[in-house]
Design a protein around this motif. Structure first.
Motif, PDB file in Angstrom:
ATOM      1  N   ASN A 109     -22.055  72.215  -1.963  1.00  0.00           N
ATOM      2  CA  ASN A 109     -22.025  73.265  -1.294  1.00  0.00           C
ATOM      3  C   ASN A 109     -21.074  73.063  -0.301  1.00  0.00           C
ATOM      4  OD1 ASN A 109     -22.630  75.650   0.168  1.00  0.00           O
ATOM      5  ND2 ASN A 109     -23.863  74.243   1.925  1.00  0.00           N
ATOM      6  N   LEU A 110     -21.114  72.388   0.711  1.00  0.00           N
ATOM      7  CA  LEU A 110     -19.614  71.558   1.995  1.00  0.00           C
ATOM      8  C   LEU A 110     -18.837  71.083   0.715  1.00  0.00           C
ATOM      9  CD1 LEU A 110     -19.427  71.137   4.226  1.00  0.00           C
ATOM     10  CD2 LEU A 110     -20.276  68.908   4.510  1.00  0.00           C
ATOM     11  N   THR A 127     -22.936  77.193   6.715  1.00  0.00           N
ATOM     12  CA  THR A 127     -21.399  76.385   5.505  1.00  0.00           C
ATOM     13  C   THR A 127     -20.571  77.164   6.110  1.00  0.00           C
ATOM     14  OG1 THR A 127     -24.060  75.389   4.956  1.00  0.00           O
ATOM     15  CG2 THR A 127     -21.859  74.539   4.760  1.00  0.00           C
ATOM     16  N   THR A 128     -20.008  78.362   5.544  1.00  0.00           N
ATOM     17  CA  THR A 128     -18.793  78.552   5.611  1.00  0.00           C
ATOM     18  C   THR A 128     -18.062  79.189   6.775  1.00  0.00           C
ATOM     19  OG1 THR A 128     -18.751  79.299   3.292  1.00  0.00           O
ATOM     20  CG2 THR A 128     -16.851  80.345   4.402  1.00  0.00           C
ATOM     21  N   LEU A 176     -27.637  80.300   4.234  1.00  0.00           N
ATOM     22  CA  LEU A 176     -26.906  78.144   4.518  1.00  0.00           C
ATOM     23  C   LEU A 176     -25.664  78.349   4.104  1.00  0.00           C
ATOM     24  CD1 LEU A 176     -26.729  75.068   5.121  1.00  0.00           C
ATOM     25  CD2 LEU A 176     -28.121  75.064   2.828  1.00  0.00           C
ATOM     26  N   ASP A 208     -19.084  77.720   9.593  1.00  0.00           N
ATOM     27  CA  ASP A 208     -18.891  76.439  10.111  1.00  0.00           C
ATOM     28  C   ASP A 208     -17.832  76.134   9.978  1.00  0.00           C
ATOM     29  OD1 ASP A 208     -19.946  74.090  12.212  1.00  0.00           O
ATOM     30  OD2 ASP A 208     -20.310  72.689  10.225  1.00  0.00           O
ATOM     31  N   LYS A 213     -28.928  70.732   6.529  1.00  0.00           N
ATOM     32  CA  LYS A 213     -28.010  69.640   5.417  1.00  0.00           C
ATOM     33  C   LYS A 213     -29.601  68.332   4.573  1.00  0.00           C
ATOM     34  CE  LYS A 213     -24.478  70.390   8.585  1.00  0.00           C
ATOM     35  NZ  LYS A 213     -24.006  69.855  10.028  1.00  0.00           N
ATOM     36  N   TYR A 222     -26.615  70.673  -1.224  1.00  0.00           N
ATOM     37  CA  TYR A 222     -25.819  70.985  -0.032  1.00  0.00           C
ATOM     38  C   TYR A 222     -24.778  70.144   0.106  1.00  0.00           C
ATOM     39  CZ  TYR A 222     -23.546  70.340   4.981  1.00  0.00           C
ATOM     40  OH  TYR A 222     -23.166  71.066   6.157  1.00  0.00           O
ATOM     41  N   GLN A 223     -24.668  68.948  -0.440  1.00  0.00           N
ATOM     42  CA  GLN A 223     -23.882  68.280  -0.125  1.00  0.00           C
ATOM     43  C   GLN A 223     -21.960  69.014  -1.060  1.00  0.00           C
ATOM     44  OE1 GLN A 223     -22.913  65.703   2.013  1.00  0.00           O
ATOM     45  NE2 GLN A 223     -20.829  66.436   1.437  1.00  0.00           N
ATOM     46  N   TYR A 230     -29.943  74.481  10.717  1.00  0.00           N
ATOM     47  CA  TYR A 230     -28.814  74.379   9.960  1.00  0.00           C
ATOM     48  C   TYR A 230     -28.737  72.474   9.736  1.00  0.00           C
ATOM     49  CZ  TYR A 230     -23.743  73.502   8.663  1.00  0.00           C
ATOM     50  OH  TYR A 230     -22.621  73.605   7.465  1.00  0.00           O
TER      51      TYR A 230
END
Length: 214
Positions: free
Chosen positions: A201-202, A163-164, A159, A166, A192, A198-199, A188
């Motif tokens: 991370n984003l 994420t990177t 993930l 994306d 999320k 996750y948030q 993916y």
């Protein structure tokens, strides 16, 4: 536990999500790679390979994100769902983790050519990136998770990398897009919702992206 990291690093973010999933608190110590803080004598004593992340647990030092997430799961997780005791499940999780190393390495090589060096990407590097994504797409076919029926450290490591990929897909010169891969995109979107942290991370990836947007 002291955790030496860079928010710009996908592997570091994988460890942070794993720690949150387990419920352990890390003493986060930022390492500025641009200033060479990973090359100081003090840091080299902890990690002779001078990479991030590095985890120090009561004097025990371990590096490489995949080794760290397994260590955290084995030592601190109250249940074994993130890294099951079953040898066969562990074998599959380990395979996915090793594959994440390949995917991240190919991504970084492609990113360096297409974005950092601002040169035309080399066709062979682009083809390697696409091949890795096609393989991941195959692995995730018909599966909600990377391995088995629940979230594991394999999902969290992949993930961070995906994420990177994306977020960076809109950068000039970056023509790899995970949305072209149906199974990856479905997985993916599920991650999320279910992956702890996750948030953050984003948000960390979005903050890094700003450095490359004119």
């Amino acid at each position: 536990m002291d955790f030496y990291y860079s928010a710009a690093s996908g592997p570091c973010r994988a460890v942070l999500m794993t720690a949150q999933a387990i419920g352990v608190e890390l003493n986060k110590i930022p390492v500025d790679l641009r200033k060479g803080e990973h090359l100081t004598p003090e840091y080299l004593k902890l990690n002779p390979q001078h990479t991030v992340p590095t985890l120090v647990d009561n004097g025990f030092s371990v590096w490489d994100s995949h080794a760290i997430v397994i260590y955290l799961a084995e030592k601190y997780a109250k249940e074994d769902t993130l890294y099951p005791a079953c040898p066969q499940k562990r074998a599959l999780i380990n395979q996915r983790l090793y594959f994440d190393v390949e995917l991240y390495t190919v991504f970084w090589n492609y990113f360096s050519e297409a974005v950092l060096k601002k040169t035309l990407y080399k066709p062979e590097i682009l083809e390697k990136a696409k091949t890795k994504l096609e393989f991941l797409n195959t692995l995730l076919g018909g599966n909600e998770f990377a391995v088995g029926e629940s979230l594991t450290v394999a999902d969290l490591s992949l993930l961070a990398t995906v994420t990177t990929l994306d977020v960076f897909s809109t950068l000039p010169g970056f023509v790899v897009n995970i949305k072209e891969y149906e199974n990856i995109e479905k997985w993916y979107e599920s991650m999320k919702k279910v992956a702890p942290g996750y948030q953050q991370n984003l948000d960390d990836v979005l903050a890094v992206k700003k450095y490359f947007v004119k």
